[in-house]
Design an enzyme around this catalytic site. Structure first.
Site, PDB file in Angstrom:
ATOM      1  CB  CYS A 113      -0.952   0.004   1.193  1.00  0.00           C
ATOM      2  SG  CYS A 113      -2.071  -1.391   1.157  1.00  0.00           S
ATOM      3  CG  HIS A 249      -3.188   3.439   2.118  1.00  0.00           C
ATOM      4  ND1 HIS A 249      -3.610   3.024   0.869  1.00  0.00           N
ATOM      5  CD2 HIS A 249      -3.262   2.343   2.926  1.00  0.00           C
ATOM      6  CE1 HIS A 249      -3.907   1.740   0.927  1.00  0.00           C
ATOM      7  NE2 HIS A 249      -3.723   1.302   2.164  1.00  0.00           N
ATOM      8  CG  ASN A 279      -6.440  -1.002   1.054  1.00  0.00           C
ATOM      9  OD1 ASN A 279      -5.728  -0.533   0.162  1.00  0.00           O
ATOM     10  ND2 ASN A 279      -5.954  -1.510   2.168  1.00  0.00           N
TER      11      ASN A 279
HETATM   12  N1  ACO Z   1     -18.354  -8.851   8.732  1.00  0.00           N
HETATM   13  C1  ACO Z   1     -18.824  -9.105   9.967  1.00  0.00           C
HETATM   14  N2  ACO Z   1     -18.002  -9.424  10.988  1.00  0.00           N
HETATM   15  C2  ACO Z   1     -16.670  -9.476  10.757  1.00  0.00           C
HETATM   16  C3  ACO Z   1     -16.129  -9.216   9.486  1.00  0.00           C
HETATM   17  C4  ACO Z   1     -17.033  -8.899   8.447  1.00  0.00           C
HETATM   18  N3  ACO Z   1     -16.609  -8.621   7.201  1.00  0.00           N
HETATM   19  N4  ACO Z   1     -14.787  -9.345   9.555  1.00  0.00           N
HETATM   20  C5  ACO Z   1     -14.493  -9.656  10.818  1.00  0.00           C
HETATM   21  N5  ACO Z   1     -15.629  -9.751  11.546  1.00  0.00           N
HETATM   22  C6  ACO Z   1     -15.786 -10.071  12.960  1.00  0.00           C
HETATM   23  C7  ACO Z   1     -14.605 -10.832  13.529  1.00  0.00           C
HETATM   24  O1  ACO Z   1     -14.762 -12.227  13.295  1.00  0.00           O
HETATM   25  C8  ACO Z   1     -14.694 -10.483  14.992  1.00  0.00           C
HETATM   26  O2  ACO Z   1     -15.683 -11.285  15.586  1.00  0.00           O
HETATM   27  P1  ACO Z   1     -15.481 -11.885  17.068  1.00  0.00           P
HETATM   28  O3  ACO Z   1     -15.344 -10.693  17.967  1.00  0.00           O
HETATM   29  O4  ACO Z   1     -16.715 -12.676  17.287  1.00  0.00           O
HETATM   30  O5  ACO Z   1     -14.213 -12.692  16.988  1.00  0.00           O
HETATM   31  C9  ACO Z   1     -15.221  -9.047  14.993  1.00  0.00           C
HETATM   32  O6  ACO Z   1     -15.806  -8.844  13.694  1.00  0.00           O
HETATM   33  C10 ACO Z   1     -14.146  -8.015  15.229  1.00  0.00           C
HETATM   34  O7  ACO Z   1     -13.054  -8.283  14.351  1.00  0.00           O
HETATM   35  P2  ACO Z   1     -11.791  -7.367  14.339  1.00  0.00           P
HETATM   36  O8  ACO Z   1     -10.795  -7.899  13.346  1.00  0.00           O
HETATM   37  O9  ACO Z   1     -11.307  -7.134  15.741  1.00  0.00           O
HETATM   38  O10 ACO Z   1     -12.439  -6.015  13.763  1.00  0.00           O
HETATM   39  P3  ACO Z   1     -11.805  -4.576  13.668  1.00  0.00           P
HETATM   40  O11 ACO Z   1     -12.645  -3.596  14.349  1.00  0.00           O
HETATM   41  O12 ACO Z   1     -10.316  -4.585  13.979  1.00  0.00           O
HETATM   42  O13 ACO Z   1     -11.935  -4.262  12.101  1.00  0.00           O
HETATM   43  C11 ACO Z   1     -10.565  -4.268  10.119  1.00  0.00           C
HETATM   44  C12 ACO Z   1     -11.300  -5.106  11.152  1.00  0.00           C
HETATM   45  C13 ACO Z   1     -11.561  -3.440   9.370  1.00  0.00           C
HETATM   46  C14 ACO Z   1      -9.820  -5.203   9.157  1.00  0.00           C
HETATM   47  C15 ACO Z   1      -9.548  -3.324  10.811  1.00  0.00           C
HETATM   48  O14 ACO Z   1      -8.812  -4.056  11.768  1.00  0.00           O
HETATM   49  C16 ACO Z   1      -8.567  -2.665   9.871  1.00  0.00           C
HETATM   50  O15 ACO Z   1      -8.907  -1.795   9.093  1.00  0.00           O
HETATM   51  N6  ACO Z   1      -7.250  -3.003   9.957  1.00  0.00           N
HETATM   52  C17 ACO Z   1      -6.206  -2.321   9.223  1.00  0.00           C
HETATM   53  C18 ACO Z   1      -6.170  -2.647   7.765  1.00  0.00           C
HETATM   54  C19 ACO Z   1      -5.013  -1.913   7.120  1.00  0.00           C
HETATM   55  O16 ACO Z   1      -4.768  -0.753   7.368  1.00  0.00           O
HETATM   56  N7  ACO Z   1      -4.207  -2.596   6.342  1.00  0.00           N
HETATM   57  C20 ACO Z   1      -2.991  -1.942   5.832  1.00  0.00           C
HETATM   58  C21 ACO Z   1      -3.020  -1.719   4.434  1.00  0.00           C
HETATM   59  S1  ACO Z   1      -3.447  -3.138   3.500  1.00  0.00           S
HETATM   60  C22 ACO Z   1      -2.063  -3.660   2.589  1.00  0.00           C
HETATM   61  O17 ACO Z   1      -0.964  -3.237   2.760  1.00  0.00           O
HETATM   62  C23 ACO Z   1      -2.281  -4.760   1.573  1.00  0.00           C
END
Ligand code: ACO
Length: 322
Positions: A113, A249, A279
């Site tokens: 990214c 980003h 993204n």
């Molecule tokens: N729909 C419904 N529920 C979901 C989904 C979904 N699509 N995905 C995960 N959940 C659930 C999980 O299973 C979890 O359930 P549980 O509590 O029963 O175990 C719950 O939602 C919370 O999951 P988390 O992963 O803790 O959710 P979070 O609030 O952290 O959001 C997200 C997830 C959106 C991925 C976030 O962590 C994020 O944006 N991370 C950073 C991503 C990023 O910046 N990446 C860098 C660039 S990408 C690259 O370089 C290729």
């Protein structure tokens, strides 16, 4: 003294739009969860016959037109991509051939990214030291090809697209500074676990996809982007109030909001596309930049802070007078 200035921007998005409602029909998720946790409403997805170089070529031609330059003026091509058409030649070489030019340096940069910010930093150095005068710098991705569409924790996040700039030698800045970093110790938190040299013998039968420990990535990304804002301002002796536009980003609206808070900046001064594009990895910063330029918000003379964070981990920023 020679600086590098952005003289034109362009972008391209595939025609097909995949909404959160479409994804609800594919995996156990909801439009509400996706919007609340990420800010994403929809993303664009390539057609089966489209490749990264198709998006890159359209974005490049669009940027050349905006810069009022011809393909023959280009003396450097850098494509930032995680999803190249082939293992080799580079997507930059394929693009060079499609543009009908030959001889100039052309290569890909892989910083996930942060790829476009890396590519801009490298092209800036080529131009400042006199090795190039007119560079095409592109971020182009078909992330949909490395996503497991049965994994709800990743498939809701990504989209396809390309953004490009023409960067030219100038007496005036331009790119004031770029700040590029990486820490490979975090590789396991966000990766595609196999590549050409680690694939099993039956590679043809095995597909490999993005794997991510989302909330650990989120925590490091938020802290790191806060630090790089300070680093960039300090390197240029500037205050937060000197920045006209944040061009971040586009991974997650909550990460973008945290960086804007760090800059004490209203979201009105942040270019946001994550709601419509998702993204798009290396394409996200130049796509957002082109959006801001084309809708008239970003004007000549504005001070822009470009920043990104991604797999590696890699992170970086560039301070640019548009
Ligand atoms: N729909 C419904 N529920 C979901 C989904 C979904 N699509 N995905 C995960 N959940 C659930 C999980 O299973 C979890 O359930 P549980 O509590 O029963 O175990 C719950 O939602 C919370 O999951 P988390 O992963 O803790 O959710 P979070 O609030 O952290 O959001 C997200 C997830 C959106 C991925 C976030 O962590 C994020 O944006 N991370 C950073 C991503 C990023 O910046 N990446 C860098 C660039 S990408 C690259 O370089 C290729």
């Amino acid at each position: 003294m020679t600086f590098a200035r952005i003289t034109g921007t362009g972008s391209d998005l595939p025609e097909k739009v995949l909404t959160n409602a479409d994804i609800e029909a594919m995996v156990d998720t909801s439009d509400q969860w996706i919007r609340e946790r990420t800010g994403i409403r929809q993303r664009h997805i390539v057609a089966p016959e489209e490749a990264t170089s198709d998006l890159a070529e359209r974005a490049a031609r669009c940027a050349l037109e905006a810069a009022d330059r011809r393909v023959g003026d280009i003396d450097l091509i850098i494509v930032a991509t995680t999803t190249p058409d082939r293992v080799f030649p580079s997507t930059a070489c394929l693009l060079q051939q499609r543009l009908g030019i030959h001889g100039c340096a052309a290569f890909d940069i892989q910083a996930v990214c942060t790829g476009f910010v890396y590519a801009l930093g490298v092209a800036d150095k080529f131009i400042r030291c006199g090795s190039a005068r007119c560079a095409l710098v592109i971020g182009a991705e078909t992330m949909s090809r490395i996503i497991d569409w049965t994994d709800r924790s990743t498939c809701v996040l990504f989209g396809d697209g390309a953004g490009a700039v023409v960067l030219e030698a100038s007496d005036e800045p331009g790119v004031h500074s770029s700040h590029l970093h990486a820490d490979g110790h975090y590789a396991h938190l966000l990766h595609v676990p196999r590549g050409s040299s680690t694939a099993p013998d039956d590679v043809g039968a095995v597909r490999t996809f993005v794997e991510m420990k989302g909330n650990e990535v989120f925590r490091v990304a938020t802290n790191t982007l806060g630090r790089i804002v300070d680093e960039t301002l300090a390197a240029n002796n500037l205050n937060k109030s000197d920045i006209d536009w944040l061009v971040p980003h586009q991974a997650n609206i909550r990460i973008i909001e945290a960086t804007a808070r760090k800059l004490k900046m209203s979201l009105d001064n942040v270019i946001i596309t994550v709601d419509r594009h998702g993204n798009t990895s290396a394409a996200s910063v130049p796509l957002a930049l082109d959006q801001g330029v084309r809708d008239g918000r970003i004007k000549r003379g504005d001070m822009l802070l470009l920043e990104a964070f991604g797999g590696g981990f890699t992170w970086g920023s560039a301070l640019v007078t548009y």
